[in-house]
Design an enzyme around this catalytic site. Structure first.
Site, PDB file in Angstrom:
ATOM      1  N   HIS A 312       0.853  -1.284  -0.213  1.00  0.00           N
ATOM      2  CA  HIS A 312       0.150   0.316   0.169  1.00  0.00           C
ATOM      3  C   HIS A 312       0.947   1.258  -0.449  1.00  0.00           C
ATOM      4  CE1 HIS A 312      -4.142  -2.014   1.674  1.00  0.00           C
ATOM      5  NE2 HIS A 312      -3.037  -3.337   1.575  1.00  0.00           N
ATOM      6  N   LYS A 496      -8.205  13.485   5.071  1.00  0.00           N
ATOM      7  CA  LYS A 496      -8.033  12.384   4.811  1.00  0.00           C
ATOM      8  C   LYS A 496      -6.867  12.526   6.280  1.00  0.00           C
ATOM      9  CE  LYS A 496      -6.689  13.828   0.790  1.00  0.00           C
ATOM     10  NZ  LYS A 496      -6.707  12.895   0.072  1.00  0.00           N
ATOM     11  N   ARG A 497      -6.020  11.706   6.553  1.00  0.00           N
ATOM     12  CA  ARG A 497      -5.141  11.751   7.492  1.00  0.00           C
ATOM     13  C   ARG A 497      -4.283  12.610   7.688  1.00  0.00           C
ATOM     14  NH1 ARG A 497      -4.061   7.171  11.457  1.00  0.00           N
ATOM     15  NH2 ARG A 497      -2.334   9.006  12.139  1.00  0.00           N
ATOM     16  N   LYS A 502       0.730  14.063   2.219  1.00  0.00           N
ATOM     17  CA  LYS A 502      -1.043  14.513   1.113  1.00  0.00           C
ATOM     18  C   LYS A 502      -0.949  16.627   1.327  1.00  0.00           C
ATOM     19  CE  LYS A 502      -2.823  10.318   3.503  1.00  0.00           C
ATOM     20  NZ  LYS A 502      -3.202   9.860   2.352  1.00  0.00           N
ATOM     21  N   LYS A 607     -14.745   8.348  -3.221  1.00  0.00           N
ATOM     22  CA  LYS A 607     -15.872   8.925  -3.078  1.00  0.00           C
ATOM     23  C   LYS A 607     -16.969   9.792  -2.876  1.00  0.00           C
ATOM     24  CE  LYS A 607     -14.049   5.688   1.089  1.00  0.00           C
ATOM     25  NZ  LYS A 607     -13.411   5.619   2.277  1.00  0.00           N
TER      26      LYS A 607
HETATM   27  C1  26Q Z   1       4.506   0.938   9.174  1.00  0.00           C
HETATM   28  C2  26Q Z   1       5.025   0.855  10.293  1.00  0.00           C
HETATM   29  C3  26Q Z   1       5.601   0.691  11.849  1.00  0.00           C
HETATM   30  C4  26Q Z   1       4.366   1.384  11.929  1.00  0.00           C
HETATM   31  C5  26Q Z   1       2.850   1.957  11.248  1.00  0.00           C
HETATM   32  C6  26Q Z   1       2.796   1.278  10.276  1.00  0.00           C
HETATM   33  C7  26Q Z   1       1.907   2.139   8.998  1.00  0.00           C
HETATM   34  C8  26Q Z   1       0.734   1.824   9.682  1.00  0.00           C
HETATM   35  C9  26Q Z   1      -0.391   2.012   9.115  1.00  0.00           C
HETATM   36  C10 26Q Z   1       2.301   2.349   7.424  1.00  0.00           C
HETATM   37  C11 26Q Z   1       1.045   2.329   7.223  1.00  0.00           C
HETATM   38  C12 26Q Z   1      -0.216   2.449   7.381  1.00  0.00           C
HETATM   39  C13 26Q Z   1      -0.931   2.440   6.834  1.00  0.00           C
HETATM   40  C14 26Q Z   1      -0.894   2.745   5.219  1.00  0.00           C
HETATM   41  C15 26Q Z   1      -2.450   3.823   4.553  1.00  0.00           C
HETATM   42  O1  26Q Z   1      -3.365   3.737   5.329  1.00  0.00           O
HETATM   43  N1  26Q Z   1      -1.967   3.555   3.185  1.00  0.00           N
HETATM   44  C16 26Q Z   1      -3.177   3.988   2.065  1.00  0.00           C
HETATM   45  O2  26Q Z   1      -3.999   2.687   1.201  1.00  0.00           O
HETATM   46  C17 26Q Z   1      -4.912   3.133   0.616  1.00  0.00           C
HETATM   47  C18 26Q Z   1      -5.433   1.577   0.785  1.00  0.00           C
HETATM   48  O3  26Q Z   1      -4.875   1.027  -0.849  1.00  0.00           O
HETATM   49  C19 26Q Z   1      -4.132   3.875  -0.280  1.00  0.00           C
HETATM   50  O4  26Q Z   1      -5.718   3.868  -0.759  1.00  0.00           O
HETATM   51  C20 26Q Z   1      -3.529   4.725   0.148  1.00  0.00           C
HETATM   52  O5  26Q Z   1      -3.268   5.634  -1.000  1.00  0.00           O
HETATM   53  C21 26Q Z   1      -2.810   4.770   1.301  1.00  0.00           C
HETATM   54  O6  26Q Z   1      -1.877   5.581   1.245  1.00  0.00           O
END
Ligand code: 26Q
Length: 759
Positions: A312, A496-497, A502, A607
């Site tokens: 992702h 969004k986050r 972003k 969305k």
């Molecule tokens: C990784 C390492 C250590 C701690 C936390 C993490 C971590 C936590 C959450 C890494 C990534 C996330 C979340 C990622 C995320 O939400 N990615 C999004 O995924 C969506 C669905 O595929 C995409 O549409 C977005 O573009 C992408 O940012």
């Protein structure tokens, strides 16, 4: 009126509905949904999917379940007759915030589509007690509070199924909780959530702080606890291992029960690994198969055939690598297996960059995934191309057949039927109800959106629906946050986050520019209401500074009667799924302005499009596919391309100060951050840090895109102001073309190319 249903509900409530509290009715409806969804459980034949994910951002479930079970309209009518409103009852339900953002919400949409398509597919995750934190902005900066969602009567029901798990050599017991996943006129699947009985919520103090060393008391308290210290990082590994070990045991037990001898596991199960967070399921399955007498090499083959991996992100900092010392401490039983996997990978390639354990002793989870699963997919066309050509190029050369794209999607049940009933009814009136199950049918709207054949009455009706949704958002905000919106304005939303890639800071600079323009007597063609919703990771300093700057600017504008006629900046507190459902139907202009190449896909973009907003965006993630589908006239694209951005990083010669010095508009906007107006309302430390970051570093290249953004957004505002009917017609093109982004389509593709369920 459905008399049977009314009787059932009254019976469940134990008294006439008119005499019930909203809470009592909520509980009766919960029980009704349970009965109805239970009746739709059917035995699994053939292969079943397990979608394993650290996040399932499911949102509130009551209305969604009622819609999927076909009960929504009847229930609303029965309640109305008793003087009750379903929307009041919805407010009783606490939102389970079991995800950060896109990745977790995608997992929830996928579960909905699996059940809707009648495919056997369950989720495996963790039962976090507080989920993600609740955001508090009352002090002008973000602070974090626990967000409890578990009540005596929760959707997630305890079972007496337990599994033993070894954490740092110590046995604990994982308990399974089950949550029904209903499909729209479909089957019922299960979200399996694991937890420990020993969790102690009372150890949480001062917001979201707790002692991270007492793992048995804290393991599932929060989603991704703050990992700025070592105890936090270790806790994340404990969480991941509890999830994958209990999950793997559940999978093997279910497959054995259905007749598998485990040698043929891949005929009974497909396991989708959602990003690297569940990657330890690979060595854990190999370990468990070993305990069942299966040799290492065969176990590796079985696991490879069973598992598939979704990537992702291309952000290096989000790709998980763990120091081997951490894994030796938390999962000593896995380390010998991970070492064997490293040796097996090294035997396949001499490319050191593809090793599972690098020379510095770090374990690369994504590398393990790609070597030891049969499929690696990206989440939008551009993202998959970037993975193949740059980030994961060496892997692509080694395993070209494993790489594939699955462009993300969203469930239209929640993101159209539930959140925008007026638009749903309008569409149904025009093209019939077929689009609810076959989203591609939305294209039947195209004749109404063609400049030559468009019908003014229909466009006016669509405009009225948007206006009503804007009013509803304004009323909701007035009620919950004490903010009144100017409903005559154009609603511009970035929700969004909060992350620098972003680029909420780009939008911030635009708003400063607009404010200064208004102050200089250059008023825009139409008033603008600019709405933000975003949580920042608790330890992400600059993200929090951006929130502070937005809150401060909001106050500066609001305190200025002249500017606030034209400009309103609203920051929604605690943006979550519930808030998204109110915001998205009310949006005119959808901000999707990530630095090209950085947003893997985005799903908010889909969305907003589906709900009749036009997109202002970069050629990034799924925006590229949106632009291809709707055509250049029906989207506002600006900024550097992913190729240019990647080139700029490679050249390493980007100097934001040069851009700052060369563009007077940009300089004026950045300087304003620490000017007297802002300092009068905000904190110098935060504002100065943000300003220095922008001029000195600007890792996500905000400054080079500033001018293009200004021009393109100006064009959008002018189009909205001077050609409102044309605007609405173009929103209808977007709605008509949104069918491609149904997660039903995405799931059908996963099934066709990767899972082959039911066979
Ligand atoms: C990784 C390492 C250590 C701690 C936390 C993490 C971590 C936590 C959450 C890494 C990534 C996330 C979340 C990622 C995320 O939400 N990615 C999004 O995924 C969506 C669905 O595929 C995409 O549409 C977005 O573009 C992408 O940012």
């Amino acid at each position: 009126m459905n008399a049977n249903l009314k009787n059932t509900l009254t019976e469940l409530a134990g008294k006439p509905l008119a005499g019930c509290t909203d809470q009592e009715i909520y509980l009766a409806l919960l029980e009704l949904v349970r009965r109805e969804s239970d009746a739709r459980r059917t035995p699994v034949r053939g292969k079943k999917l397990y979608y394993i994910s650290a996040e399932f951002l499911i949102g509130k479930l009551l209305s969604n379940n009622l819609i999927n079970l076909g009960l929504y309209d009847d229930v609303r009518e029965i309640l109305a007759e008793a003087g009750k409103s379903l929307s009041d009852i919805e407010e009783v339900e606490p939102e389970p915030s079991l995800g950060n953002g896109g990745l977790g919400r995608l997992a929830a949409c996928f579960l909905d589509s699996l059940a809707t398509l009648g495919l056997p597919g369950d989720g495996i995750g963790l039962r976090y007690h507080f989920g993600l934190f609740k955001q508090d902005l009352s002090a002008g900066v973000q602070s974090e509070q626990p967000d409890p969602w578990l009540t005596a009567n929760s959707w997630a029901e305890p079972t007496d199924v337990t599994f033993p798990v070894q954490l740092a050599g110590k046995p604990v017991t994982a308990r399974l909780y089950r949550l029904d996943v209903t499909g729209y006129e479909g089957r019922t699947n299960t979200l399996n959530l694991f937890d420990l009985d020993t969790i102690d919520e009372s150890i949480v103090h001062d917001g979201i702080r707790f002692d991270k060393d007492d793992v048995e008391k804290c393991l599932t308290l929060f989603l991704y606890p703050d990992d700025s210290d070592e105890a936090g990082r270790l806790l994340r590994i404990y969480q991941q291992y509890l999830m994958v070990s209990a999950g793997a045991q559940l999978i093997l037990a279910e497959c054995k029960e259905r007749g598998s001898d485990l040698h043929d596991l891949a005929k009974y199960a497909a396991i989708q690994i959602n990003d690297t967070h569940p990657s330890m399921v690979i060595p854990e399955l190999i370990r468990l198969l070993g305990e069942e007498g299966i040799e290492f090499d065969e176990a590796v083959q079985i696991v490879t055939d069973t598992c598939a991996y979704t990537n992702h992100t291309i952000l290096a900092e989000a790709l998980e690598t763990w120091p081997r010392g951490y894994l030796e401490k938390v999962v000593p039983q896995l380390m010998p297996i991970i070492e064997q996997l490293d040796a097996a990978a090294r035997a396949r390639t001499g490319n050191e960059g593809l090793a599972v354990i690098d020379g510095g002793g770090n374990v690369h989870m994504a590398h393990m995934d790609i070597h030891f699963t049969h499929s690696t997919n990206g989440v939008a066309a551009l993202h998959t191309e970037i993975l193949k050509n740059t980030e994961l190029h060496g892997f692509y050369e080694l395993y070209p057949e494993k790489f594939n794209n699955k462009t993300n999607g969203i469930t239209f049940r929640r993101w159209l039927l539930e959140c925008n009933p007026a638009l749903t009814a309008e569409i149904e009136g025009l093209i019939g109800p077929g689009f609810k199950k076959d989203a591609a049918e939305l294209e039947k709207l195209l004749p109404y959106a063609d400049a030559a054949t468009a019908d003014i009455n229909i466009l006016q009706q669509l405009a009225q629906i948007k206006a009503k949704n804007k009013k509803a958002l304004s009323d909701w905000l007035a009620r919950t946050q004490g903010v009144q919106l100017n409903c005559e304005a154009m609603f511009d939303i970035q929700a969004k986050r909060l992350h620098e890639y972003k680029r909420q800071q780009l939008n911030l600079l635009y708003l400063i520019h607009q404010y200064l323009e208004v102050k200089a007597g250059h008023t825009p063609a139409v008033p603008l209401v600019s709405i933000f919703g975003a949580k920042a990771a608790p330890a992400y300093t600059i993200a929090k500074d951006i929130i502070h700057a937005l809150l401060t600017l909001s106050r500066v504008i609001a305190a200025d009667p002249e500017a606030s006629q034209w400009l309103q900046l609203v920051f929604i507190e605690n943006y979550n799924v519930t808030a998204a459902e109110k915001l998205i139907p009310a949006c005119d202009l959808s901000e999707q302005i990530s630095l090209a190449s950085k947003e893997a896909s985005g799903t908010g973009n889909m969305k907003f499009m589906l709900n009749g907003a036009l997109t202002l965006g970069t050629m990034d993630g799924a925006n590229v596919e949106i632009a291809d589908l709707v055509g250049g006239d029906n989207i506002y694209i600006f900024g550097a391309s992913s190729g240019q951005v990647i080139h700029r990083y490679a050249a390493g010669d980007y100097n934001p100060r040069e851009w700052y010095e060369a563009d007077p508009n940009l300089r004026r906007a950045i300087d304003f951050l620490t000017g007297p107006e802002m300092l009068a309302e905000g904190r110098e430390e935060n504002l100065a840090r943000l300003k220095n970051e922008l001029i000195g570093k600007d890792w996500f290249q905000t400054l080079p895109d500033f001018n293009a953004y200004l021009v393109r957004k100006g064009q959008a505002v002018a189009d909205y102001a001077f050609d409102p009917l044309g605007w609405t017609r173009r929103t209808l093109v977007n709605i008509a073309k949104a069918g491609y982004f149904s997660s039903d389509r995405t799931i059908a593709e996963y099934d066709r190319d990767i899972w082959h369920l039911g066979e």
